[in-house]
Design an enzyme around this catalytic site. Structure first.
Site, PDB file in Angstrom:
ATOM      1  N   ASP A 278       0.843  -1.180   0.000  1.00 43.97           N
ATOM      2  CA  ASP A 278       0.000   0.000   0.000  1.00 43.97           C
ATOM      3  C   ASP A 278       0.885   1.239   0.000  1.00 43.97           C
ATOM      4  OD1 ASP A 278      -2.571   0.768   0.110  1.00 43.97           O
ATOM      5  OD2 ASP A 278      -2.979  -0.136   2.063  1.00 43.97           O
TER       6      ASP A 278
ATOM      7  N   SER B  15       4.623   4.734  10.799  1.00 50.49           N
ATOM      8  CA  SER B  15       4.994   3.517  10.088  1.00 50.49           C
ATOM      9  C   SER B  15       3.749   2.737   9.694  1.00 50.49           C
ATOM     10  CB  SER B  15       5.910   2.645  10.948  1.00 50.49           C
ATOM     11  OG  SER B  15       5.143   1.943  11.890  1.00 50.49           O
ATOM     12  N   LYS B  16       3.844   2.060   8.555  1.00 46.82           N
ATOM     13  CA  LYS B  16       2.683   1.332   8.040  1.00 46.82           C
ATOM     14  C   LYS B  16       2.283   0.206   8.985  1.00 46.82           C
ATOM     15  CE  LYS B  16       3.896   0.877   3.489  1.00 46.82           C
ATOM     16  NZ  LYS B  16       3.691   0.279   2.171  1.00 46.82           N
ATOM     17  N   ARG B  17       3.277  -0.302   9.735  1.00 42.87           N
ATOM     18  CA  ARG B  17       2.985  -1.385  10.655  1.00 42.87           C
ATOM     19  C   ARG B  17       2.139  -0.896  11.833  1.00 42.87           C
ATOM     20  NH1 ARG B  17       6.154  -3.536  14.333  1.00 42.87           N
ATOM     21  NH2 ARG B  17       7.791  -2.048  13.860  1.00 42.87           N
ATOM     22  N   LYS B  18       2.450   0.324  12.299  1.00 45.54           N
ATOM     23  CA  LYS B  18       1.770   0.804  13.509  1.00 45.54           C
ATOM     24  C   LYS B  18       0.620   1.768  13.251  1.00 45.54           C
ATOM     25  CE  LYS B  18       5.802   0.743  16.523  1.00 45.54           C
ATOM     26  NZ  LYS B  18       6.725   1.855  16.473  1.00 45.54           N
TER      27      LYS B  18
END
Ligand code: GLU
Length: 485
Positions: free
Chosen positions: A15, A252-255
Site C-alpha cells: 500500500d 509507520s505502516k505497521r503501527k
C-alpha cells in the site's frame, strides 16, 4: 534557471505510504511554481519486497489527490521506460565502467559469511561494514577461503580519503552524513540496488532536484561518489523531514493505519483537505492574502509561493484531529450537489444500497454535521438499508424506548397515521400537537423515542426531514415495530 525536472520514485512494496504523497506534493509545488516537469518513476528493484498491485495503488492514490505527473510508466515520456525493472540493460554498462576504473569490485561472500563477519565485528567492538575480503581476489583465490556464492555482487570501493560526506541541502543548508562502507551496487540477481539505479536514472532522466525523505541523507555520500565517478553533474538535494506521530514516533505502516494512503480514501477524507493538511506539515501557511485565515489554502496557493526555505525540518506532527477539523471545513465549503455526489460515491464504496435520490435529498441534512464522508455515510445509513436489515442500537433503545418512550409512541403512531400529507411540516406539526401540546412533554423528551425508533440512534440528521425522506410506510413501520407489549 532552466526548467526544473523533479521526480518521485516510490517502490511498489505494498500500500503506498503517505510519505509518497507528501514528497509528491512538495516536488510538484516547486515544479509548478517554476514551470518544469514532474516525473513518476517506479523503483521496483527490490524483488523480495515487490507487490504486484502496489503500482496501480500508487497511480490511483496520487491521481485521487490530483498530484499528477508529466512522465511515468503509464503515461510514457521521452525517457521511457520509467520502471526500473525494465531498465536493467541501462545500468549494466555503468557497473562495468566502475569496475574497469577500479571504483567497484566483485564480492562473492555468502550471506552466512557476511553475518558471521558482522557478528565478530560487534563482538570485538569494531565498526561494522564490509571487510573487503574479496577485494583484489579472483573467484578462485576467494573460493579457496570458503563462505562464497558463485554469482558475485558488485560493491563500490569507498576511497580512504576524499569522500564527500558533506553536501548542501536546499532545505537544511550544509549537512554532514556518515562515511559509507562498500555498498553493493549490483545484486547477484542482476538487479542494481537503489543506490546505483537512482543515480543513473536521475542523471539520464535529466532530474535537476532530488527531493526525498530525510532517511536518505545517510545515503547521499554514496550517491555523490557515483556522480563523481561516472562524470555526472550532481542535482540539487532537498531532504524533507520525516512525518511523526503526536508522541514524536515515526509514522509507520505497521503501527499507523494513517501511514497507508488508501486509508484516507477509505475514511472519506476529501483529497483537497488531505493535500492542504500535508502542505501544512513542516511548512505552515503560504501567507497569500487571498487565503482564508492562513491555514486553508489550495494547491494553487501553495505552489504560487513555494519556497524550500520555508520547510521546517523539525519533525512535523501528523495530527489527525487537525485533519478532521480541516476536512470538516472543506466538506462544509462544498457546493451541496458536489457534497451529494461525493457522499453517493462513498456510500457505494462502503457497500450501502444504492439510492442516489435519497442520498441527494439527505445530503444537506448531514453536510453541516460530519467531518468525514465515512461519518456522512454512517448518518444516512438508516435511510438506505433494506427494512429487514434495519436495527435499533441497543443502548439507544434502552434509553428511549422504555416505559415513558412507549407512552410517547402510543400517541405518536396514531397522530402520524392520521396524516394524509407526508411532509416535514406536516410531520412536525402533528408530532408537536400530539406530544408537546397533547402530552405536555418537553420537545427533547417528546422526540427522542420517535428518533430512536425511526433512525435507530439517539443522534441523527434532523428528524422530521429524515422522516419525510424515509417515507410514510417505512417510518410508520419502524415506529410500530418499536412498540412493545
Ligand atoms: N525508492 C525510494 C523510496 O522508496 C526513493 C528514494 C528517493 O527518492 O531517492 O523511498
Amino acid at each position: 534557471m532552466t526548467a526544473p525536472r523533479l521526480r518521485v520514485a516510490p517502490s511498489p512494496t505494498g500500500d503506498p505510504h503517505v510519505g509518497t504523497a507528501y514528497m509528491s506534493l512538495f516536488n510538484l509545488g516547486f515544479v509548478r511554481r517554476h514551470g518544469g516537469q514532474f516525473v513518476l518513476r517506479i523503483e521496483d528493484t527490490d524483488r523480495a519486497r515487490f507487490q504486484a498491485d502496489s503500482e496501480q495503488q500508487i497511480y490511483d492514490t496520487l491521481r485521487w489527490l490530483g498530484l499528477t505527473w508529466d512522465e511515468g510508466p503509464d503515461v510514457g515520456g521521452p525517457y521511457a521506460p520509467y520502471r526500473q525493472s525494465e531498465r536493467l540493460d541501462t545500468y549494466r554498462p555503468f557497473v562495468d565502467q566502475l569496475i574497469a576504473a577500479g571504483h567497484a569490485y566483485f564480492c562473492w561472500c555468502s550471506t552466512e559469511r557476511l553475518a558471521e563477519m558482522r557478528e565478530q565485528q560487534r563482538a570485538n567492538k569494531l565498526p561494522t561494514g564490509y571487510d573487503r575480503l574479496c577485494l583484489g581476489k579472483t573467484y578462485e583465490e576467494r573460493a579457496a577461503l570458503g563462505g562464497t556464492i558463485e554469482t558475485p555482487v558488485v560493491r563500490m570501493l569507498i576511497p580512504d580519503d576524499d569522500v564527500p560526506t558533506t553536501f548542501v541541502d536546499l532545505i537544511r543548508g550544509e549537512v554532514s552524513a556518515p562515511r559509507p562502507d562498500d555498498q553493493v551496487i549490483l545484486k547477484a540477481d542482476g538487479f542494481p540496488t537503489y543506490h546505483l539505479a537512482v543515480v543513473v536514472d536521475d542523471h539520464l532522466m535529466g532530474i535537476t532536484h532530488v527531493v526525498r525523505g530525510e532517511e536518505w541523507i545517510s545515503s547521499t555520500p554514496k550517491h555523490l561518489l557515483l556522480y563523481r565517478w561516472l562524470g555526472f553533474e550532481t542535482p540539487g538535494f532537498a531532504h524533507m523531514p520525516l512525518l511523526r506521530n503526536t508522541d514524536k514516533s515515526k509514522i509507520s505502516k505497521r503501527k499507523n493505519p494513517a501511514a497507508r494512503l488508501t486509508w484516507f480514501v477509505e475514511q472519506g477524507y476529501l483529497p483537497e483537505a488531505l493535500l492542504n493538511f500535508l502542505a501544512l506539515l513542516g511548512y505552515g501557511q503560504p501567507g497569500t492574502e487571498d487565503t482564508d485565515g492562513g491555514e486553508i489554502f489550495s494547491f494553487a496557493d501553495f505552489s504560487a509561493t513555494f519556497d524550500w526555505s520555508r520547510v521546517n525540518t523539525v519533525g512535523p506532527v501528523f495530527d489527525l484531529a487537525k485533519l478532521d477539523w480541516l476536512n470538516g471545513q472543506y466538506i462544509r465549503a462544498l457546493a451541496p450537489e458536489d457534497f451529494a455526489s461525493r457522499l453517493i460515491a462513498h456510500a457505494a464504496r462502503v457497500g450501502l444500497p444504492k439510492d442516489d435520490a435519497v442520498i441527494t435529498a439527505a445530503a444537506p441534512l448531514v453536510q453541516e454535521r460530519v467531518a468525514t464522508l465515512v461519518q456522512g455515510a454512517d448518518m444516512v445509513r438508516f435511510l438506505l438499508v433494506d427494512e429487514a436489515d434495519f436495527t435499533v442500537d441497543e443502548a439507544a433503545a434502552a434509553k428511549q424506548l422504555g416505559e415513558s418512550g412507549q407512552a410517547v409512541l402510543a400517541v405518536a403512531v396514531p397522530a402520524l397515521e392520521a396524516l394524509t400529507d407526508w411532509t416535514t411540516d406536516a410531520i412536525s406539526s402533528a408530532l408537536e400537537q400530539a406530544l408537546v401540546t397533547g402530552l405536555g412533554l418537553k420537545p427533547r423528551n417528546a422526540y427522542g423515542p420517535v428518533r430512536v425508533a425511526v433512525t435507530g440512534r439517539t443522534v441523527s440528521p434532523p428528524l422530521f426531514e429524515s422522516m419525510e425522506i424515509l417515507g410514510r410506510e417505512r417510518s410508520l413501520g419502524r415506529l410500530r415495530a418499536a412498540v412493545t407489549g
